[in-house]
Design a protein around this motif. Structure first.
Motif, PDB file in Angstrom:
ATOM      1  N   ALA A  94      -5.085 -34.366   1.164  1.00 21.56           N
ATOM      2  CA  ALA A  94      -3.780 -34.196   1.801  1.00 21.56           C
ATOM      3  C   ALA A  94      -3.011 -35.490   1.543  1.00 21.56           C
ATOM      4  O   ALA A  94      -3.595 -36.581   1.550  1.00 21.56           O
ATOM      5  CB  ALA A  94      -3.907 -33.952   3.307  1.00 21.56           C
TER       6      ALA A  94
ATOM      7  N   LEU B 212       0.154 -37.697   2.971  1.00 23.69           N
ATOM      8  CA  LEU B 212       1.076 -37.902   4.085  1.00 23.69           C
ATOM      9  C   LEU B 212       2.276 -38.662   3.546  1.00 23.69           C
ATOM     10  O   LEU B 212       2.122 -39.742   2.982  1.00 23.69           O
ATOM     11  CB  LEU B 212       0.395 -38.697   5.201  1.00 23.69           C
ATOM     12  CG  LEU B 212      -0.843 -38.030   5.797  1.00 23.69           C
ATOM     13  CD1 LEU B 212      -1.524 -38.949   6.790  1.00 23.69           C
ATOM     14  CD2 LEU B 212      -0.472 -36.712   6.446  1.00 23.69           C
TER      15      LEU B 212
ATOM     16  N   ALA C 170       2.990 -33.496   5.622  1.00 24.00           N
ATOM     17  CA  ALA C 170       1.700 -33.317   4.959  1.00 24.00           C
ATOM     18  C   ALA C 170       1.944 -32.430   3.744  1.00 24.00           C
ATOM     19  O   ALA C 170       2.503 -31.336   3.869  1.00 24.00           O
ATOM     20  CB  ALA C 170       0.696 -32.663   5.892  1.00 24.00           C
TER      21      ALA C 170
ATOM     22  N   VAL D  59      -2.021 -30.087   0.650  1.00 29.45           N
ATOM     23  CA  VAL D  59      -3.188 -29.932   1.517  1.00 29.45           C
ATOM     24  C   VAL D  59      -4.077 -28.873   0.861  1.00 29.45           C
ATOM     25  O   VAL D  59      -3.666 -27.725   0.711  1.00 29.45           O
ATOM     26  CB  VAL D  59      -2.749 -29.481   2.928  1.00 29.45           C
ATOM     27  CG1 VAL D  59      -3.947 -29.220   3.817  1.00 29.45           C
ATOM     28  CG2 VAL D  59      -1.804 -30.516   3.548  1.00 29.45           C
TER      29      VAL D  59
ATOM     30  N   THR E 157      -6.421 -35.176   8.823  1.00 23.08           N
ATOM     31  CA  THR E 157      -4.994 -35.412   8.580  1.00 23.08           C
ATOM     32  C   THR E 157      -4.311 -35.836   9.876  1.00 23.08           C
ATOM     33  O   THR E 157      -3.513 -36.781   9.888  1.00 23.08           O
ATOM     34  CB  THR E 157      -4.332 -34.150   7.987  1.00 23.08           C
ATOM     35  OG1 THR E 157      -4.976 -33.837   6.750  1.00 23.08           O
ATOM     36  CG2 THR E 157      -2.852 -34.343   7.758  1.00 23.08           C
TER      37      THR E 157
ATOM     38  N   ALA F  94      -2.542 -39.445  10.622  1.00 21.00           N
ATOM     39  CA  ALA F  94      -1.158 -39.568  11.096  1.00 21.00           C
ATOM     40  C   ALA F  94      -1.094 -40.356  12.399  1.00 21.00           C
ATOM     41  O   ALA F  94      -0.182 -41.175  12.598  1.00 21.00           O
ATOM     42  CB  ALA F  94      -0.539 -38.189  11.281  1.00 21.00           C
TER      43      ALA F  94
ATOM     44  N   ILE G 115       3.600 -34.254  12.729  1.00 24.30           N
ATOM     45  CA  ILE G 115       3.375 -33.924  11.324  1.00 24.30           C
ATOM     46  C   ILE G 115       4.088 -32.604  11.054  1.00 24.30           C
ATOM     47  O   ILE G 115       3.954 -31.658  11.831  1.00 24.30           O
ATOM     48  CB  ILE G 115       1.882 -33.713  11.006  1.00 24.30           C
ATOM     49  CG1 ILE G 115       1.036 -34.905  11.424  1.00 24.30           C
ATOM     50  CG2 ILE G 115       1.689 -33.391   9.525  1.00 24.30           C
ATOM     51  CD1 ILE G 115      -0.464 -34.628  11.368  1.00 24.30           C
TER      52      ILE G 115
ATOM     53  N   LEU H  58       4.617 -29.639   7.965  1.00 25.11           N
ATOM     54  CA  LEU H  58       4.153 -29.175   6.667  1.00 25.11           C
ATOM     55  C   LEU H  58       4.804 -27.839   6.368  1.00 25.11           C
ATOM     56  O   LEU H  58       5.220 -27.121   7.272  1.00 25.11           O
ATOM     57  CB  LEU H  58       2.625 -29.094   6.575  1.00 25.11           C
ATOM     58  CG  LEU H  58       1.839 -28.159   7.487  1.00 25.11           C
ATOM     59  CD1 LEU H  58       1.846 -26.735   6.954  1.00 25.11           C
ATOM     60  CD2 LEU H  58       0.420 -28.651   7.599  1.00 25.11           C
TER      61      LEU H  58
END
Length: 174
Positions: free
Chosen positions: A76, A78, A92, A95, A114, A118, A127, A129
């Motif tokens: 993943a 970030l 993210a 992934v 993940t 973070a 987060i 995504l």
């Protein structure tokens, strides 16, 4: 067997090639990581180079998991925001868990790692995504604590006549 996670590993040629192979294998198995199969390593290489340039300049962080055999099994990225009003959350991206490891709970392990990564970044409250509709990914991320906060119908064109929703998921960290 468990995975060994490393945040911000040294990116040497072996790791680079391992991530490249992972990304191709996930893509060619139908994974929603930015490509539509079939893809080659050369198709993916420019995207990986962009990700790794961000790792090198500090705008992205890499989380990588190795399996018991030392192979790259999951990743993943970030990605920090640059807009001054959005510095309190990160994205993210890319992934993925290798297809040979899917169904073993490693996706949940990756999402937990993940989240932990973070949380280790000062000032990060959430987060975000994005995921492609039509595969049930939003249900998987919801089971990991993420909430659907946006959906653009038909925003992802996988093939002519095969449009999928672009779904934004959010995990608050407080």
């Amino acid at each position: 067997m468990t995975l060994t996670f490393t945040l911000d590993p040294v990116v040497d040629p072996s790791l680079r090639e391992g991530i490249l192979a992972l990304w191709a294998d996930v893509s060619n198995a139908g994974g929603a990581v930015g490509f539509v199969p079939p893809v080659t390593l050369d198709d993916i290489r420019p995207s990986l180079d962009e990700h790794l340039a961000g790792v090198a300049d500090g705008s992205r962080r890499l989380l990588v998991a190795h399996d018991a055999g030392g192979e790259v099994a999951a990743t993943a990225f970030l990605v920090h925001n640059t807009h001054r009003l959005q510095l309190h959350w990160l994205w993210a991206y890319t992934v993925m868990v290798h297809p040979r490891h899917q169904g073993k709970g490693y996706g949940r392990d990756l999402m937990a790692a993940t989240e932990a990564a973070a949380r280790s970044v000062e000032g990060i409250d959430a987060i975000r995504l994005g995921c492609r509709g039509g595969l049930g990914l939003e249900h998987f991320y919801a089971s990991c604590g993420y909430k659907e906060v946006g959906r653009v119908p038909g925003a992802v064109r996988v093939a002519p006549g095969d449009d999928r929703d672009d779904i934004t998921m959010l995990l608050p960290l407080h």
